[in-house]
Design a protein around this motif. Structure first.
Motif, mmCIF file in Angstrom:
data_model
loop_
_atom_site.group_PDB
_atom_site.id
_atom_site.type_symbol
_atom_site.label_atom_id
_atom_site.label_comp_id
_atom_site.label_asym_id
_atom_site.label_seq_id
_atom_site.Cartn_x
_atom_site.Cartn_y
_atom_site.Cartn_z
ATOM 1 N N VAL A 30 1.054 -1.140 -0.182
ATOM 2 C CA VAL A 30 -0.299 0.120 0.016
ATOM 3 C C VAL A 30 0.939 1.088 -0.501
ATOM 4 O O VAL A 30 0.427 2.025 -0.757
ATOM 5 C CB VAL A 30 -1.115 -0.297 1.225
ATOM 6 N N LEU A 31 1.704 1.094 0.885
ATOM 7 C CA LEU A 31 2.911 2.647 0.906
ATOM 8 C C LEU A 31 3.627 2.358 -0.856
ATOM 9 O O LEU A 31 4.500 4.143 -0.897
ATOM 10 C CB LEU A 31 3.810 2.164 1.877
ATOM 11 N N SER A 109 -7.100 2.664 10.723
ATOM 12 C CA SER A 109 -7.319 2.056 10.776
ATOM 13 C C SER A 109 -7.058 0.665 9.645
ATOM 14 O O SER A 109 -6.893 1.044 8.609
ATOM 15 C CB SER A 109 -8.602 1.866 10.296
ATOM 16 N N GLN A 110 -6.411 -0.471 10.435
ATOM 17 C CA GLN A 110 -6.461 -1.547 9.940
ATOM 18 C C GLN A 110 -7.449 -1.902 8.557
ATOM 19 O O GLN A 110 -7.466 -2.176 7.575
ATOM 20 C CB GLN A 110 -6.115 -2.838 10.695
ATOM 21 N N GLN A 111 -8.606 -1.732 8.918
ATOM 22 C CA GLN A 111 -10.188 -2.462 7.998
ATOM 23 C C GLN A 111 -10.017 -1.394 6.630
ATOM 24 O O GLN A 111 -10.558 -1.262 6.096
ATOM 25 C CB GLN A 111 -11.200 -2.540 9.098
ATOM 26 N N ARG A 112 -10.068 -0.065 7.376
ATOM 27 C CA ARG A 112 -9.562 0.947 6.184
ATOM 28 C C ARG A 112 -8.497 1.777 5.410
ATOM 29 O O ARG A 112 -8.733 2.659 4.375
ATOM 30 C CB ARG A 112 -10.018 1.965 6.715
ATOM 31 N N LEU A 113 -7.423 0.685 5.815
ATOM 32 C CA LEU A 113 -5.864 0.975 5.122
ATOM 33 C C LEU A 113 -6.043 1.145 3.857
ATOM 34 O O LEU A 113 -6.188 -0.152 3.285
ATOM 35 C CB LEU A 113 -4.928 -0.160 5.486
ATOM 36 N N THR A 114 -5.799 2.216 3.126
ATOM 37 C CA THR A 114 -5.356 2.351 1.627
ATOM 38 C C THR A 114 -4.295 3.757 1.594
ATOM 39 O O THR A 114 -4.186 4.592 1.834
ATOM 40 C CB THR A 114 -6.766 3.235 0.913
ATOM 41 N N ASN A 116 -5.021 5.909 -0.410
ATOM 42 C CA ASN A 116 -4.991 7.710 -0.092
ATOM 43 C C ASN A 116 -5.053 8.598 1.420
ATOM 44 O O ASN A 116 -5.414 8.963 1.577
ATOM 45 C CB ASN A 116 -6.513 7.829 -0.614
ATOM 46 N N LEU A 117 -5.983 7.106 2.117
ATOM 47 C CA LEU A 117 -6.086 7.092 4.235
ATOM 48 C C LEU A 117 -4.731 7.336 4.132
ATOM 49 O O LEU A 117 -3.964 8.611 4.730
ATOM 50 C CB LEU A 117 -6.274 5.951 4.842
ATOM 51 N N LEU A 118 -3.782 6.745 3.939
ATOM 52 C CA LEU A 118 -2.001 6.604 4.714
ATOM 53 C C LEU A 118 -1.787 7.981 3.970
ATOM 54 O O LEU A 118 -0.885 8.347 5.231
ATOM 55 C CB LEU A 118 -1.322 5.274 3.785
ATOM 56 N N SER A 119 -2.090 8.102 2.729
ATOM 57 C CA SER A 119 -1.393 9.486 2.473
ATOM 58 C C SER A 119 -1.510 10.961 3.841
ATOM 59 O O SER A 119 -0.985 12.060 3.551
ATOM 60 C CB SER A 119 -1.511 10.099 0.764
ATOM 61 N N ASP A 120 -3.217 11.090 3.131
ATOM 62 C CA ASP A 120 -4.154 12.007 4.333
ATOM 63 C C ASP A 120 -3.877 11.829 5.683
ATOM 64 O O ASP A 120 -3.304 12.977 6.041
ATOM 65 C CB ASP A 120 -5.014 11.703 3.904
ATOM 66 N N THR A 121 -3.300 10.484 6.121
ATOM 67 C CA THR A 121 -2.857 10.553 7.434
ATOM 68 C C THR A 121 -1.350 11.070 7.537
ATOM 69 O O THR A 121 -1.130 12.183 8.667
ATOM 70 C CB THR A 121 -2.033 8.867 8.004
ATOM 71 N N LEU A 130 -3.365 15.689 15.371
ATOM 72 C CA LEU A 130 -3.288 13.490 15.368
ATOM 73 C C LEU A 130 -4.676 13.452 14.549
ATOM 74 O O LEU A 130 -5.814 13.198 15.394
ATOM 75 C CB LEU A 130 -3.975 14.064 16.670
ATOM 76 N N PRO A 131 -4.977 12.327 13.329
ATOM 77 C CA PRO A 131 -5.629 11.862 12.494
ATOM 78 C C PRO A 131 -5.876 9.987 13.264
ATOM 79 O O PRO A 131 -4.707 9.670 14.081
ATOM 80 C CB PRO A 131 -4.983 11.572 11.584
ATOM 81 N N MET A 132 -7.053 9.735 13.359
ATOM 82 C CA MET A 132 -7.549 8.564 13.854
ATOM 83 C C MET A 132 -8.996 8.852 13.260
ATOM 84 O O MET A 132 -9.571 9.500 12.709
ATOM 85 C CB MET A 132 -7.987 8.662 15.644
ATOM 86 N N PRO A 133 -8.989 6.673 13.200
ATOM 87 C CA PRO A 133 -10.714 6.468 12.679
ATOM 88 C C PRO A 133 -11.559 7.198 12.983
ATOM 89 O O PRO A 133 -11.786 7.315 14.425
ATOM 90 C CB PRO A 133 -10.273 5.032 12.932
ATOM 91 N N PRO A 134 -12.821 7.351 12.911
ATOM 92 C CA PRO A 134 -13.707 8.028 13.011
ATOM 93 C C PRO A 134 -14.601 6.540 14.309
ATOM 94 O O PRO A 134 -15.224 7.679 15.426
ATOM 95 C CB PRO A 134 -14.954 7.726 12.106
ATOM 96 N N THR A 135 -14.225 5.826 14.044
ATOM 97 C CA THR A 135 -14.906 5.105 15.889
ATOM 98 C C THR A 135 -14.137 5.572 16.807
ATOM 99 O O THR A 135 -15.143 5.542 17.985
ATOM 100 C CB THR A 135 -14.367 3.187 15.019
ATOM 101 N N LEU A 136 -13.033 5.404 16.308
ATOM 102 C CA LEU A 136 -12.076 5.579 18.002
ATOM 103 C C LEU A 136 -12.350 7.021 18.466
ATOM 104 O O LEU A 136 -11.939 7.647 19.949
ATOM 105 C CB LEU A 136 -10.671 5.731 17.990
ATOM 106 N N THR A 137 -12.658 7.925 16.997
ATOM 107 C CA THR A 137 -12.618 9.510 17.929
ATOM 108 C C THR A 137 -14.313 9.352 18.787
ATOM 109 O O THR A 137 -13.847 10.643 19.852
ATOM 110 C CB THR A 137 -13.124 10.897 17.001
ATOM 111 N N ARG A 138 -14.995 9.121 17.728
ATOM 112 C CA ARG A 138 -16.738 8.475 18.802
ATOM 113 C C ARG A 138 -16.670 7.932 20.413
ATOM 114 O O ARG A 138 -16.950 8.648 21.199
ATOM 115 C CB ARG A 138 -17.865 8.236 18.131
ATOM 116 N N ALA A 139 -15.457 7.196 20.096
ATOM 117 C CA ALA A 139 -15.806 6.447 22.016
ATOM 118 C C ALA A 139 -14.651 7.723 22.774
ATOM 119 O O ALA A 139 -15.161 7.801 24.229
ATOM 120 C CB ALA A 139 -14.852 5.295 21.727
#
Length: 221
Positions: A30-31, A109-114, A116-121, A130-139
């Motif tokens: 992916v990288l 997120s391992q499940q969302r790993l693309t 584009n996501l890594l580039s944005d991160t 400090l980027p993080m997956p939405p699930t973790l942010t809500r929790a």
């Protein structure tokens, strides 16, 4: 034997610390599609990574949670100026407070790993976010609403400027954005955020925001 992938398009060197070889090769692949990345080193152990970091600059370390526990103890000293990204299994998140307390610069997120996501991160971390997956942010935001006796009983003395910066930090602004809003230099914003994290006894921006909300230092709606 672990591999190294070189790409001419970018300038960033990324190390991947994942014990699972199949998963590690997947991240490496992916990288290979991330424009900012020029070199990828895949490490199978902490020792391998430490040996690698001694022989050259590593801009980013992507580490899986099972291999990241050493960061809680002495990661700050070992990693130096390297930005650390923690791989998170969203389906297996149980202790969000422990995750938030990890001394890392971002979560992916391992499940969302693309690519584009890594580039944005990578870009967001370089901007001081400090980027993080939405699930973790809500929790984490839900946990911030819960009472935290250790923070509510502690007196935190912030300067007026730190309070301004803290309110912006809690809203998710990066250091550069805080600098623009406060009409100060990026270096000045970085110093303010570092002071806030120190006073709130927080290893990263997310924990600082949570501790600030719990202590009643800011209002978050």
């Amino acid at each position: 034997m672990h591999s190294m992938l070189e790409i001419d398009r970018g300038t960033l060197t990324v190390a991947v610390l994942v014990d699972n070889e199949v998963f590690g090769r997947g991240i490496e692949a992916v990288l290979g599609s991330v424009p900012e990345v020029s070199t990828v080193h895949r490490c199978g152990s902490r020792e391998e990574y430490e040996m690698l970091s001694q022989f050259g600059g590593v801009d980013f370390l992507i580490v899986a949670l099972p291999e990241a526990h050493w960061l809680e103890k002495d990661g700050r000293a070992v990693r130096g100026s390297t930005h650390v990204i923690l791989l998170v299994d969203e389906a297996a998140i149980t202790d969000v407070t422990q995750l938030a307390s990890m001394p890392v610069d971002g979560f992916v997120s391992q499940q969302r790993l693309t690519a584009n996501l890594l580039s944005d991160t990578l870009q967001r971390i370089r901007r001081g976010e400090l980027p993080m997956p939405p699930t973790l942010t809500r929790a984490l935001l839900a946990r911030a609403d819960e009472p935290g006796p250790s923070t509510r009983t502690r007196t935190v003395n912030l300067t007026a400027r730190e309070t301004e910066a803290l309110n912006l930090l809690v809203k998710g602004l990066s250091n550069k954005q805080i600098a623009r809003r406060l009409a100060i230099s990026s270096h000045g914003a970085k110093r303010l955020v570092a002071s806030i994290m120190l006073k709130l006894d927080s290893p990263n921006r997310t924990t600082a925001a949570i501790n600030a909300i719990r202590a009643g230092l800011v209002d978050y709606d």
